[in-house]
Design a protein around this motif. Sequence first.
Motif, PDB file in Angstrom:
ATOM      1  N   ASN A  42       0.798  -0.996  -0.495  1.00 58.10           N
ATOM      2  CA  ASN A  42      -0.189   0.029   0.292  1.00 58.10           C
ATOM      3  C   ASN A  42       0.791   1.020   0.427  1.00 58.10           C
ATOM      4  N   PHE A  43       2.349   0.831   0.001  1.00 63.64           N
ATOM      5  CA  PHE A  43       3.077   2.358   0.689  1.00 63.64           C
ATOM      6  C   PHE A  43       3.949   2.544  -0.781  1.00 63.64           C
ATOM      7  N   TRP A 265      -6.126  -2.385   9.970  1.00 64.08           N
ATOM      8  CA  TRP A 265      -6.314  -1.013   9.786  1.00 64.08           C
ATOM      9  C   TRP A 265      -6.501  -0.516  11.294  1.00 64.08           C
ATOM     10  N   LYS A 269      -2.499   0.528  11.905  1.00 63.81           N
ATOM     11  CA  LYS A 269      -2.736   2.141  11.754  1.00 63.81           C
ATOM     12  C   LYS A 269      -1.994   2.570  10.031  1.00 63.81           C
ATOM     13  N   ILE A 270      -2.335   1.117   9.361  1.00 68.11           N
ATOM     14  CA  ILE A 270      -2.477   1.642   7.755  1.00 68.11           C
ATOM     15  C   ILE A 270      -4.054   1.546   7.288  1.00 68.11           C
ATOM     16  N   VAL A 271      -3.611   2.025   6.032  1.00 71.03           N
ATOM     17  CA  VAL A 271      -4.651   2.136   4.775  1.00 71.03           C
ATOM     18  C   VAL A 271      -4.340   0.644   4.485  1.00 71.03           C
ATOM     19  N   GLY A 302      -3.487   0.482  -1.314  1.00 70.51           N
ATOM     20  CA  GLY A 302      -4.265   0.726  -0.032  1.00 70.51           C
ATOM     21  C   GLY A 302      -5.401   1.791  -1.074  1.00 70.51           C
ATOM     22  N   PHE A 306     -12.967   5.979  -0.161  1.00 72.41           N
ATOM     23  CA  PHE A 306     -13.395   6.487   1.424  1.00 72.41           C
ATOM     24  C   PHE A 306     -14.444   7.341   1.702  1.00 72.41           C
ATOM     25  N   GLY A 307     -15.457   6.560   0.330  1.00 71.82           N
ATOM     26  CA  GLY A 307     -17.272   7.371   0.568  1.00 71.82           C
ATOM     27  C   GLY A 307     -18.110   5.970   0.808  1.00 71.82           C
TER      28      GLY A 307
ATOM     29  N   LEU B  23       7.528   9.682   7.304  1.00 75.93           N
ATOM     30  CA  LEU B  23       6.781   9.291   5.428  1.00 75.93           C
ATOM     31  C   LEU B  23       6.665  10.616   4.861  1.00 75.93           C
ATOM     32  N   ARG B  26       4.406  13.305  -2.250  1.00 75.22           N
ATOM     33  CA  ARG B  26       4.628  14.347  -3.615  1.00 75.22           C
ATOM     34  C   ARG B  26       3.803  14.821  -3.582  1.00 75.22           C
ATOM     35  N   PHE B  43       2.582   5.435  14.697  1.00 73.42           N
ATOM     36  CA  PHE B  43       2.806   4.145  14.607  1.00 73.42           C
ATOM     37  C   PHE B  43       4.147   3.822  15.770  1.00 73.42           C
ATOM     38  N   ARG B 262      -8.521  13.188   5.495  1.00 75.85           N
ATOM     39  CA  ARG B 262      -8.504  12.238   4.829  1.00 75.85           C
ATOM     40  C   ARG B 262      -7.896  12.501   3.591  1.00 75.85           C
ATOM     41  N   TRP B 265      -4.962   9.655   4.989  1.00 78.50           N
ATOM     42  CA  TRP B 265      -4.803   8.219   5.216  1.00 78.50           C
ATOM     43  C   TRP B 265      -5.223   8.045   3.233  1.00 78.50           C
ATOM     44  N   GLU B 266      -5.427   9.036   2.753  1.00 74.61           N
ATOM     45  CA  GLU B 266      -5.674   8.486   1.238  1.00 74.61           C
ATOM     46  C   GLU B 266      -4.207   8.506   0.816  1.00 74.61           C
ATOM     47  N   ARG B 267      -3.273  10.068   1.084  1.00 79.43           N
ATOM     48  CA  ARG B 267      -2.317  10.144  -0.020  1.00 79.43           C
ATOM     49  C   ARG B 267      -0.807   9.670   0.912  1.00 79.43           C
ATOM     50  N   LEU B 268      -1.233   9.051   2.257  1.00 79.37           N
ATOM     51  CA  LEU B 268      -0.291   8.279   3.043  1.00 79.37           C
ATOM     52  C   LEU B 268      -0.065   7.172   3.501  1.00 79.37           C
ATOM     53  N   LYS B 269      -1.300   6.448   2.713  1.00 80.23           N
ATOM     54  CA  LYS B 269      -2.311   5.022   3.963  1.00 80.23           C
ATOM     55  C   LYS B 269      -1.675   5.212   4.939  1.00 80.23           C
ATOM     56  N   ILE B 270      -1.617   5.963   5.501  1.00 78.53           N
ATOM     57  CA  ILE B 270      -1.492   5.809   7.159  1.00 78.53           C
ATOM     58  C   ILE B 270      -3.559   6.299   8.466  1.00 78.53           C
ATOM     59  N   VAL B 271      -3.183   5.707   9.514  1.00 75.04           N
ATOM     60  CA  VAL B 271      -4.662   6.344  10.372  1.00 75.04           C
ATOM     61  C   VAL B 271      -4.226   6.629  11.222  1.00 75.04           C
ATOM     62  N   GLY B 302      -3.040   7.188  16.380  1.00 80.13           N
ATOM     63  CA  GLY B 302      -3.801   6.924  15.354  1.00 80.13           C
ATOM     64  C   GLY B 302      -5.118   6.017  15.770  1.00 80.13           C
ATOM     65  N   PHE B 311     -16.301   9.869   6.702  1.00 82.14           N
ATOM     66  CA  PHE B 311     -16.134  10.227   5.571  1.00 82.14           C
ATOM     67  C   PHE B 311     -17.151  10.224   4.538  1.00 82.14           C
ATOM     68  N   LYS B 312     -17.278  10.513   3.926  1.00 75.89           N
ATOM     69  CA  LYS B 312     -18.967  11.156   3.230  1.00 75.89           C
ATOM     70  C   LYS B 312     -18.396  10.601   1.312  1.00 75.89           C
TER      71      LYS B 312
END
Lengths: 312, 312
Positions: A42-43, A265, A269-271, A302, A306-307, B23, B26, B43, B262, B265-271, B302, B311-312
């Motif tokens: 996922n990373f 998760w 603690k990862i998505v 990952g 999210f919706g 982490l 880009r 973590f 969001r 979560w979406e970009r770093l893939k972490i909670v 986390g 999130f929606k």
Amino acid sequence: MDKQSLIDCHNRIKPFIHNTPVLTSRLIDEVVGAQLYFKCENFQRMGAFKMRGAANAIMQLTDEQKQNGVVTHSSGNFAQALSLSAKSLSVKAYIVMPSTAPEVKKDAVKGYGGILVECEPNLAARESASQEIVEKYSATFIHPSNDDHVILGQGTACKELLEEQPNLEYVFTPVGGGGLIAGTALSTHYFGSNCRTIGGEPFEVDDAYRSLKSGKLETNTTTNTIADGLKTQLGDRNFPIIQKHVEEIVRVTEADIVAAMRLIWERLKIVCEPSSAVALAAVFKKKNDLNEKKIGVIVSGGNVDFGNLPFK
Amino acid sequence: MDKQSLIDCHNRIKPFIHNTPVLTSRLIDEVVGAQLYFKCENFQRMGAFKMRGAANAIMQLTDEQKQNGVVTHSSGNFAQALSLSAKSLSVKAYIVMPSTAPEVKKDAVKGYGGILVECEPNLAARESASQEIVEKYSATFIHPSNDDHVILGQGTACKELLEEQPNLEYVFTPVGGGGLIAGTALSTHYFGSNCRTIGGEPFEVDDAYRSLKSGKLETNTTTNTIADGLKTQLGDRNFPIIQKHVEEIVRVTEADIVAAMRLIWERLKIVCEPSSAVALAAVFKKKNDLNEKKIGVIVSGGNVDFGNLPFK
């Protein structure tokens, strides 16, 4: 596909991929009763292992082929992976996607530099649109999973995992189109020390499970699973490798997948994607046979909607 | 609290904490127009930076004090941090928590070895229950944020970040009880090279923002924020440090917090927790002043309620 071809492939794609981290969780180990090592793709760049196979496939092309570009049909991670790999290598990537695909997926492909080609939402339309591009631009078609170079590329995630944890006794992966599990099985075979590959597959799309039983390629009639990356089917390139080198395919329910996803998760603690959680769900199914073992788990990606999360 | 006390603290707690990864993304860098380095305390052991301060506070006790145990009142991460640190150091930890706290939080404390003491759900009851335990067992009360040893411990996250990225120009943290930002401000002061600390705080609990303006400790009348870790207030130990060493407190809306969460979560893939996202939300608010800068962001924890995601 011998040991050296995997080593060469890995060296070739290294500048274009991350050697992703391996995470552990004391609590998950306690619950399973084994030592689990999660290889966190996922990373990976663009968020999934698919980057590996896409990069390798493009790098294998001749200069003339690179000049003419590549094409695939995918509305998932391979579309993004091919777009980003192609961009990194200054190659054009045509991505055929159904017009009904979510805008966010179309935008992701365009964001990574892919050329989006929309078609009617059915397999025949996708195939003919791809074929047209092959003919019109002399572009090379690259299949998301049933391609030797793609299979080798996907195998490098497990190769890296075994470099970090050489004594793994099992590696679990999800099974969709079969590229990841075939590549992983080659890596456990060549680089593991008596290490076996086991696949996790949703009951809803259990073509791999049934294909291994019957000895021939089976198809899915239903695809009603949350693991949207696993709706594709095995092919003639990866199936023989799976037959030869994969120990077993373990089927899991939709509830198993959501529970495993939540555990990843909550505890790591990862998505991760639902498809990724299928591998951990399979570990839980096999728990009684895994006591005290050292186990690798490929967290395949990952990229999540999210919706529309399954947690309550 | 001088430079050496932070160095000593860090050496003392190292065996009990993780040096958490840093982490980058880009895409987030492109959106902000700067280089961001996320120090991932999600973590950390038990899932938050609180482990650092709790471990340091317990390790500072005399043998006799350790014998008698420690007590705190918290229904959040500090409860778990004190429980786990105490267990690692073979010390008893009494955790006073309102009887109305979610079962999952009570279970987490018990799971980490804490002794749960339930009380009525109001501050007076929490304080008197804690006081009773202090008297009955001669236990030492440890405040979650307004304690010098806790402040030093929390500062070690930023110290590690600066060891990895010595040229940061800013470090952003969320502001709740003030322990993290005070410790961070000490670390940027002693270990940074002209590096400044900025805090993010929800409009809904902006006591730190108002305290800095008025020059005296202000209180919150509303606590209606998704950032549940930030509902607490500054204290007399950390406020002077914040006055002296923090550049600015930036307030953010609830929508800012959810958008930043969001993105992480979406970009770093972490909670990460909503509280953690407040720091990134503050970066966005200050975007115009941060062009091309190198910026640290402390992702504080986390521990998330997956049954109630925004999130929606």
